[in-house]
Design an enzyme around this catalytic site. Structure first.
Site, PDB file in Angstrom:
ATOM      1  N   GLN A  13      30.587  45.415  24.884  1.00 12.22           N
ATOM      2  CA  GLN A  13      31.716  44.498  25.057  1.00 12.22           C
ATOM      3  C   GLN A  13      32.155  44.475  26.532  1.00 12.22           C
ATOM      4  O   GLN A  13      32.745  43.508  26.991  1.00 12.22           O
ATOM      5  CB  GLN A  13      32.871  44.945  24.167  1.00 12.22           C
ATOM      6  CG  GLN A  13      34.063  44.037  24.202  1.00 12.22           C
ATOM      7  CD  GLN A  13      34.970  44.284  23.002  1.00 12.22           C
ATOM      8  OE1 GLN A  13      34.616  44.012  21.874  1.00 12.22           O
ATOM      9  NE2 GLN A  13      36.139  44.843  23.271  1.00 12.22           N
ATOM     10  N   THR A  28      17.366  41.360  68.529  1.00 13.45           N
ATOM     11  CA  THR A  28      16.971  42.487  67.688  1.00 13.45           C
ATOM     12  C   THR A  28      17.855  43.637  68.154  1.00 13.45           C
ATOM     13  O   THR A  28      18.212  43.713  69.337  1.00 13.45           O
ATOM     14  CB  THR A  28      15.485  42.867  67.855  1.00 13.45           C
ATOM     15  OG1 THR A  28      15.258  43.227  69.216  1.00 13.45           O
ATOM     16  CG2 THR A  28      14.551  41.704  67.495  1.00 13.45           C
ATOM     17  N   SER A  77      47.590  34.475  62.899  1.00 13.51           N
ATOM     18  CA  SER A  77      48.238  35.765  62.733  1.00 13.51           C
ATOM     19  C   SER A  77      49.743  35.548  62.776  1.00 13.51           C
ATOM     20  O   SER A  77      50.228  34.690  63.520  1.00 13.51           O
ATOM     21  CB  SER A  77      47.812  36.700  63.856  1.00 13.51           C
ATOM     22  OG  SER A  77      48.796  37.707  64.061  1.00 13.51           O
ATOM     23  N   GLU A 126      34.912  36.415  56.541  1.00  8.16           N
ATOM     24  CA  GLU A 126      35.296  37.819  56.332  1.00  8.16           C
ATOM     25  C   GLU A 126      35.452  38.118  54.843  1.00  8.16           C
ATOM     26  O   GLU A 126      35.027  39.168  54.347  1.00  8.16           O
ATOM     27  CB  GLU A 126      36.606  38.129  57.051  1.00  8.16           C
ATOM     28  CG  GLU A 126      36.471  38.204  58.563  1.00  8.16           C
ATOM     29  CD  GLU A 126      37.821  38.373  59.231  1.00  8.16           C
ATOM     30  OE1 GLU A 126      38.427  39.443  59.085  1.00  8.16           O
ATOM     31  OE2 GLU A 126      38.296  37.425  59.881  1.00  8.16           O
ATOM     32  N   SER A 169      38.790  41.961  22.428  1.00  6.50           N
ATOM     33  CA  SER A 169      38.152  41.340  23.604  1.00  6.50           C
ATOM     34  C   SER A 169      38.552  39.875  23.765  1.00  6.50           C
ATOM     35  O   SER A 169      38.083  39.198  24.682  1.00  6.50           O
ATOM     36  CB  SER A 169      36.624  41.447  23.485  1.00  6.50           C
ATOM     37  OG  SER A 169      36.183  40.925  22.246  1.00  6.50           O
TER      38      SER A 169
HETATM   39  N1  ARG Z   1      33.273  41.813  20.994  1.00  6.50           N
HETATM   40  C1  ARG Z   1      31.972  42.304  20.722  1.00  6.50           C
HETATM   41  C2  ARG Z   1      31.146  42.335  22.023  1.00  6.50           C
HETATM   42  O1  ARG Z   1      31.567  41.779  22.967  1.00  6.50           O
HETATM   43  C3  ARG Z   1      31.289  41.416  19.744  1.00  6.50           C
HETATM   44  C4  ARG Z   1      30.344  42.126  18.836  1.00  6.50           C
HETATM   45  C5  ARG Z   1      31.097  43.069  18.000  1.00  6.50           C
HETATM   46  N2  ARG Z   1      30.310  43.653  16.983  1.00  6.50           N
HETATM   47  C6  ARG Z   1      30.791  44.644  16.246  1.00  6.50           C
HETATM   48  N3  ARG Z   1      30.046  45.105  15.335  1.00  6.50           N
HETATM   49  N4  ARG Z   1      31.954  45.171  16.477  1.00  6.50           N
HETATM   50  O2  ARG Z   1      30.112  42.922  22.107  1.00  6.50           O
END
Ligand code: ARG
Length: 475
Positions: free
Chosen positions: A334, A167, A289, A302, A35
């Site tokens: 996550q 309305t 345009s 828009e 992540s």
């Molecule tokens: N990247 C994880 C999240 O966003 C962090 C917590 C991860 N914990 C674990 N036990 N893998 O939730």
């Protein structure tokens, strides 16, 4: 194709948890589960949380003063490296937490390895998001104030400007443009109220819940909470690491703000269309345009309308993410970050551009508003009320006026252009003074009570709104 044969673990790969594994995680799984590409946005919140955790551990005697000072020195350097863009993020280290911890250990040695005592990434991430979101909410509240100020200023200028109120998108009764603008101020004032309310539940601390059950170390959660400015600690460890209801609640509040901005945008698009011509939007908010030289398109409103869809979508995504998870933490969570980040980014950018547009990019065209109000028999209700004041039951008055409108339509004139003797054929109660109530000004001025459209009330509403805004700024 990624190779399936066992690889030698890279020296970094997941070494914090790979001790029990007989083979390294596949390249594909590593990328799928990481992540860090997006959660590095939480880095400063993560550092703040770690500092408070370390101070708390030293406070209760779990860490030595020397370890704490090493950790503080290391985290200060990391904060600086991140701020300068010099920090090297590694996907091998999965997430923001492990990237920072690894670097800390490289900088200060064993003290870095002691930081995670009595903590889990589960309570760490929940804490990080709350800290980050709390800041984001404060920023959004400031932006909402600027937008509301723009509405109040414009409403003050247009307290007397008459336009048709609608309305069913049919001309209904005359209103003042200032009154219409103050309707939006009222919506955004409620939105601010909602955000402030959601903030109270965001501002509670999960730290100390550890993985899910709490920890055997003699931690002092209240102490850490005070350091981080949390109002309270989350009272149950299982709930603390698992629920994201605070993010969903925020997202719902954000959705309502976007919904209000979208309704406003729809009106800006209509009003700026040459068919209406009620307003002009400054050129810097429009585009042309590439094929039709005459076009000036209201792209900003828009796009606001369009972007509302993604914020609504994120709300649905978060609710769906949460709804089937058993207690406590699951990796599903996550997936809460990207929708949350995009919601905040979209809303912040939208509030900023709309505050500028309303304050500096919107010019009313009162003649066009007036002409449209005159066209739609907007004072028909006033004529009915006039008859009621002279003793006619409202339903009979309604009928008499409907016939007068039909007559005016046949002659293709406004109600006030009908001669008195013609009007009197619909009711003998009609006298010369009727022409006062048939004017647009007479009509709006008569609706002179709290919440009414009379210029006097619009000025009062603007003054009250400004005072409320100042009070909000003060606390
Ligand atoms: N990247 C994880 C999240 O966003 C962090 C917590 C991860 N914990 C674990 N036990 N893998 O939730």
């Amino acid at each position: 194709m990624p190779s399936t044969k066992p690889q030698t673990p890279s020296p970094q790969t997941a070494e914090v948890w790979s001790g029990r594994f007989s083979e390294p995680v596949s390249e594909q799984v590593k990328i799928y589960t990481a992540s860090v590409d997006f959660d590095q946005r939480l880095a400063f919140a993560d550092i703040d949380g770690s500092l408070a955790h370390a101070k708390m551990l030293a406070h209760v005697g779990v860490l030595t003063a020397a370890d704490l000072s090493d950790i503080e020195r290391g985290l200060a350097q990391i904060r600086d490296e991140i701020a300068r863009g010099a920090f090297v993020w590694s996907v091998d280290l999965e997430d923001v937490h492990l990237n920072i911890e690894k670097r800390l250990t490289a900088l200060v040695g064993d003290a870095g390895k002691r930081l995670h005592t009595g903590r889990s990434r589960n309570d760490q991430i929940a804490t990080d998001i709350r800290l980050w979101l709390r800041d984001a909410i404060d920023h959004l509240l400031n932006q909402l104030q600027a937008l509301r100020e723009a509405f109040i200023d414009q409403a003050g200028k247009h307290a007397d400007t008459v336009m048709p109120g609608f309305t069913h998108l049919q001309v209904a009764q005359p209103v003042t443009f200032g009154h219409h603008l103050m309707a939006y101020e009222a919506m955004f004032a409620r939105d601010a109220e909602r955000l402030r309310d959601a903030r109270r539940r965001v501002n509670r601390m999960p730290l100390g819940a550890a993985a899910l059950a709490g920890t055997g170390y003699p931690i002092d959660r209240e102490y850490a909470a005070r350091l981080l400015g949390f109002e309270a600690v989350c009272p149950n460890s299982l709930d603390a690491v698992s629920d994201r209801d605070f993010a969903i609640e925020f997202s719902a509040a954000a959705t309502l703000i976007m919904m209000h901005l979208s309704r406003l945008s729809e009106e800006l698009v209509l009003w700026s269309s040459p068919r209406f011509g009620f307003i002009q939007i400054a050129d810097r908010f429009c585009t042309g345009s590439s094929i039709m030289p005459q076009k000036k398109n209201p792209d900003v409103p828009e796009l606001v309308r369009g972007k509302t869809g993604r914020v609504v979508g994120h709300l649905m995504g978060l609710i769906t993410l949460m709804k089937s998870q058993p207690l406590a933490y699951n990796k599903d969570n996550q997936e809460d970050k990207e929708p949350l980040f995009d919601t905040v980014d979209t809303l912040a950018a939208t509030l900023s551009i709309m505050a500028d547009l309303i304050a500096n990019g919107l010019t009313a065209v009162p003649e066009r508003m007036r002409a449209a109000a005159l066209e739609g028999y907007a004072t028909a209700t006033d004529l009915a009320d006039y008859l009621v004041r002279r003793g006619l039951p409202f339903r009979d008055a309604h009928e008499a006026v409907a016939r007068a409108v039909r007559e005016a339509e046949t002659r293709n004139v406004t109600l006030e252009a009908l001669p008195l003797d013609v009007l009197q054929t619909f009711s003998p109660l009609i006298q010369k003074d009727v022409f006062e109530v048939l004017t647009l000004e007479g009509s709006v001025a008569s609706r002179n009570h709290i919440g009414g459209t009379a210029p006097e009330q619009v000025r009062k509403a603007a003054t009250a709104a400004r005072a409320r805004l100042e009070r909000e700024k003060a606390d």
